[in-house]
Design a protein around this motif. Structure first.
Motif, short mmCIF file in Angstrom:
data_model
loop_
_atom_site.label_atom_id
_atom_site.label_comp_id
_atom_site.label_asym_id
_atom_site.label_seq_id
_atom_site.Cartn_x
_atom_site.Cartn_y
_atom_site.Cartn_z
N PHE A 59 0.84 -1.19 0.00
CA PHE A 59 0.00 0.00 0.00
C PHE A 59 0.87 1.24 0.00
CE2 PHE A 59 -2.14 -3.42 2.29
CZ PHE A 59 -3.33 -3.52 1.58
N SER A 60 0.44 2.26 -0.72
CA SER A 60 1.24 3.49 -0.82
C SER A 60 1.20 4.32 0.45
CB SER A 60 0.76 4.33 -2.01
OG SER A 60 -0.61 4.70 -1.83
N CYS A 61 0.08 4.21 1.20
CA CYS A 61 -0.07 5.01 2.42
C CYS A 61 -1.28 4.49 3.20
CB CYS A 61 -0.28 6.49 2.07
SG CYS A 61 -1.73 6.79 1.02
N LYS A 62 -1.52 5.06 4.36
CA LYS A 62 -2.65 4.63 5.19
C LYS A 62 -3.98 4.87 4.47
CE LYS A 62 -3.99 6.97 8.88
NZ LYS A 62 -4.15 7.51 10.26
N ASP A 63 -4.07 5.97 3.74
CA ASP A 63 -5.31 6.27 3.02
C ASP A 63 -5.61 5.20 1.97
OD1 ASP A 63 -7.48 8.37 2.53
OD2 ASP A 63 -6.66 8.12 0.52
N ASP A 64 -4.58 4.71 1.33
CA ASP A 64 -4.74 3.65 0.34
C ASP A 64 -5.35 2.41 0.99
OD1 ASP A 64 -4.52 2.11 -1.97
OD2 ASP A 64 -2.39 1.66 -1.67
N ILE A 65 -4.90 2.10 2.20
CA ILE A 65 -5.46 0.96 2.93
C ILE A 65 -6.94 1.18 3.20
CG2 ILE A 65 -5.39 -0.37 5.08
CD1 ILE A 65 -2.40 0.25 5.24
N PHE A 66 -7.28 2.36 3.72
CA PHE A 66 -8.68 2.66 4.07
C PHE A 66 -9.58 2.58 2.83
CE2 PHE A 66 -12.31 5.40 4.87
CZ PHE A 66 -12.70 5.00 6.13
N VAL A 67 -9.13 3.19 1.75
CA VAL A 67 -9.93 3.20 0.52
C VAL A 67 -10.17 1.78 0.01
CG1 VAL A 67 -9.95 3.87 -1.92
CG2 VAL A 67 -9.27 5.53 -0.18
N GLN A 68 -9.14 0.95 0.05
CA GLN A 68 -9.31 -0.42 -0.43
C GLN A 68 -10.27 -1.21 0.46
OE1 GLN A 68 -6.19 -2.79 -2.08
NE2 GLN A 68 -4.82 -1.04 -2.36
N ILE A 69 -10.26 -0.92 1.76
CA ILE A 69 -11.16 -1.61 2.67
C ILE A 69 -12.62 -1.30 2.34
CG2 ILE A 69 -11.98 -1.72 5.07
CD1 ILE A 69 -9.03 -1.32 5.92
N VAL A 70 -12.93 -0.01 2.14
CA VAL A 70 -14.33 0.39 1.97
C VAL A 70 -14.79 0.38 0.51
CG1 VAL A 70 -14.29 1.79 4.06
CG2 VAL A 70 -13.80 2.87 1.86
N THR A 71 -13.90 0.03 -0.40
CA THR A 71 -14.25 0.03 -1.83
C THR A 71 -15.52 -0.77 -2.16
OG1 THR A 71 -12.07 0.57 -2.73
CG2 THR A 71 -13.50 -0.78 -4.10
N PRO A 72 -15.75 -1.96 -1.58
CA PRO A 72 -16.99 -2.67 -1.90
C PRO A 72 -18.25 -1.87 -1.59
CG PRO A 72 -15.43 -4.16 -0.87
CD PRO A 72 -14.85 -2.78 -0.73
N ALA A 73 -18.26 -1.12 -0.49
CA ALA A 73 -19.43 -0.31 -0.15
C ALA A 73 -19.55 0.87 -1.10
CB ALA A 73 -19.32 0.19 1.29
N VAL A 74 -18.43 1.53 -1.40
CA VAL A 74 -18.45 2.66 -2.34
C VAL A 74 -18.94 2.20 -3.71
CG1 VAL A 74 -16.99 4.29 -3.61
CG2 VAL A 74 -16.64 3.95 -1.15
N ARG A 75 -18.44 1.06 -4.15
CA ARG A 75 -18.84 0.53 -5.45
C ARG A 75 -20.34 0.23 -5.48
NH1 ARG A 75 -15.39 -3.70 -5.97
NH2 ARG A 75 -13.79 -2.34 -6.83
N THR A 76 -20.87 -0.28 -4.37
CA THR A 76 -22.31 -0.58 -4.32
C THR A 76 -23.13 0.69 -4.43
OG1 THR A 76 -21.93 -2.56 -2.98
CG2 THR A 76 -24.14 -1.64 -2.96
N PHE A 77 -22.73 1.75 -3.72
CA PHE A 77 -23.42 3.04 -3.84
C PHE A 77 -23.42 3.53 -5.29
CE2 PHE A 77 -22.75 4.05 0.85
CZ PHE A 77 -24.10 4.16 1.13
N GLU A 78 -22.26 3.47 -5.93
CA GLU A 78 -22.13 3.94 -7.30
C GLU A 78 -22.99 3.10 -8.25
OE1 GLU A 78 -20.41 6.65 -8.05
OE2 GLU A 78 -19.62 6.91 -6.02
N ASN A 79 -23.00 1.80 -8.06
CA ASN A 79 -23.80 0.92 -8.92
C ASN A 79 -25.29 1.17 -8.74
OD1 ASN A 79 -21.56 -0.33 -10.04
ND2 ASN A 79 -21.59 -2.06 -8.63
N MET A 80 -25.71 1.41 -7.50
CA MET A 80 -27.12 1.70 -7.24
C MET A 80 -27.54 2.99 -7.93
SD MET A 80 -27.30 0.61 -3.19
CE MET A 80 -28.75 1.62 -2.86
N LEU A 81 -26.69 4.00 -7.87
CA LEU A 81 -27.00 5.28 -8.51
C LEU A 81 -27.12 5.11 -10.02
CD1 LEU A 81 -27.36 8.34 -8.39
CD2 LEU A 81 -24.86 8.57 -8.44
N ASP A 82 -26.18 4.39 -10.60
CA ASP A 82 -26.18 4.19 -12.04
C ASP A 82 -27.37 3.35 -12.48
OD1 ASP A 82 -24.97 4.52 -14.64
OD2 ASP A 82 -24.40 2.41 -14.53
N GLU A 83 -27.70 2.35 -11.68
CA GLU A 83 -28.80 1.45 -12.04
C GLU A 83 -30.15 2.15 -12.02
OE1 GLU A 83 -30.83 -2.76 -10.58
OE2 GLU A 83 -28.98 -2.04 -9.65
#
Length: 205
Positions: free
Chosen positions: A50-74
């Motif tokens: 990981f490049s930094c602590k933020d990179d770790i956090f973003v990768q952890i929550v990515t499934p939730a973020v992706r779900t929000f984005e998919n719901m909006l697009d759908e």
């Protein structure tokens, strides 16, 4: 054990350890050194993954973020369902199931994203998502107006924005009040009933 498998295992250990710490203390109060200690991975070695602590956090929550984005697009984006589906009971049930399963599947990730992200690059995620959602819904309404001229789509940006604000408020309240899993579907159904009835009245559907 193949080298790639070892690397994947180490990366997973780092993510799991960081997620536990972030949930306990919040992003700001967890130093990289503590993540290294809990995961059993050397601090310098973590930067190979990981490049930094933020990179770790973003990768952890990515499934939730992706779900929000998919719901909006759908519902309102390029794959947006026709607005007349608001009259369809099957579509209503689909939305209830979608929200309910989202909460069950990503409860901890939602806690991180909505309550523990201060100091990370996602600390303003709700605001940024609300702006994006408002613009996309306006475009969606324009498209639906062309498709169904009888619709009333002269709705304020403020009211469109509140649609997203209420969605986040629903998730936050369900998490903060620790609503039991077997009660979540009932709450989501009530929320959706109010939302759909309001939009149908405003748009004269």
């Amino acid at each position: 054990m193949p080298m790639q498998t070892v690397k994947d295992h180490i990366k997973s250990d780092i993510l799991q350890s960081a997620a536990t710490l972030f949930l306990e203390k919040g992003y700001l109060k967890v130093p990289m050194r503590e993540i290294a200690h809990k995961s059993g991975v050397g601090l310098s070695n973590i930067y190979n993954y990981f490049s930094c602590k933020d990179d770790i956090f973003v990768q952890i929550v990515t499934p939730a973020v992706r779900t929000f984005e998919n719901m909006l697009d759908e519902h309102h984006g390029r794959r947006g369902t026709d607005i007349m589906a608001m009259c369809d009971r099957d579509y209503f049930k689909y939305m209830v199931d979608e929200y309910t399963s989202f909460i069950h599947r990503h409860r901890d990730l939602l806690l991180l994203l909505l309550f523990r992200s201060q100091g990370s690059s996602l600390e303003n995620y709700k605001e940024e998502f609300a702006r994006k959602s408002t613009a996309l819904v306006k475009e969606y309404f324009t498209l639906m107006k062309h498709k169904h001229p009888q619709l009333e789509t002269d709705i304020s940006d403020f009211s469109i924005r509140m649609h997203t604000v209420w969605m986040f408020a629903l998730f936050e309240e369900l998490l903060m009040r620790r609503v039991k899993p077997d009660e979540i579907e009932k709450v989501v159904t009530e929320y959706m009933t109010i939302e759909v009835a309001g939009w149908r009245e405003l748009m004269k559907i």
